[in-house]
Scaffold this motif. Sequence first.
Motif, short mmCIF file in Angstrom:
data_model
loop_
_atom_site.label_atom_id
_atom_site.label_comp_id
_atom_site.label_asym_id
_atom_site.label_seq_id
_atom_site.Cartn_x
_atom_site.Cartn_y
_atom_site.Cartn_z
N ASN A 108 0.73 -1.20 -0.02
CA ASN A 108 -0.05 -0.17 -0.01
C ASN A 108 0.92 1.27 -0.15
O ASN A 108 1.92 1.25 0.65
CB ASN A 108 -1.07 0.20 1.33
N TYR A 126 -1.60 0.66 -4.74
CA TYR A 126 -1.33 -0.56 -3.98
C TYR A 126 -0.48 -1.51 -4.94
O TYR A 126 -0.85 -1.68 -6.22
CB TYR A 126 -2.69 -1.45 -3.16
N GLN A 141 0.38 -8.09 -2.11
CA GLN A 141 -0.85 -8.32 -1.29
C GLN A 141 -1.04 -9.83 -1.44
O GLN A 141 -1.46 -10.37 -0.45
CB GLN A 141 -2.04 -7.37 -1.46
#
Length: 142
Positions: free
Chosen positions: A47, A58, A63
């Motif tokens: 992020n 992001y 992630q």
Amino acid sequence: MSNDDGIQADQAPRPVGSYPHARRVGGLLLLSGLGPRDPQSNAVPGNVYDDNGLLDDYDIVAQTHSVFANVRRVLEAAGAQWEDLVDVTVYLTDMERDFAAYNEVWKEYFPDPASAPCRTTLGITALPTPIAIELKCTAAAR
């Protein structure tokens, strides 16, 4: 650690609500939705925030790797392994932008489609924290 109320994985990020990380039911292990938050810092890998602290960008690859690591932590706390996954529902907040990159990471973790868990991927408008991906998993219980 396991108890009668469910399974809490000390090495996984704390749930954002009042629920366990997982629950064992018969021969299945049902995991609550897990995101990519770092278990120690609670930060979301990849992020980028602007000067006002608002999410500016992001990294779906970062992630995705992180959420897979969190799933593994919960599985291990429940006495299961990555290979025990049988079904995964994936929630992406931007299907158009992120599906191809997330799918490439998926292939790193599950190179053989015949032995990969079943999968459903959904595009949604938001998740309860500033994350772009969340997984809901079912595994065979050991």
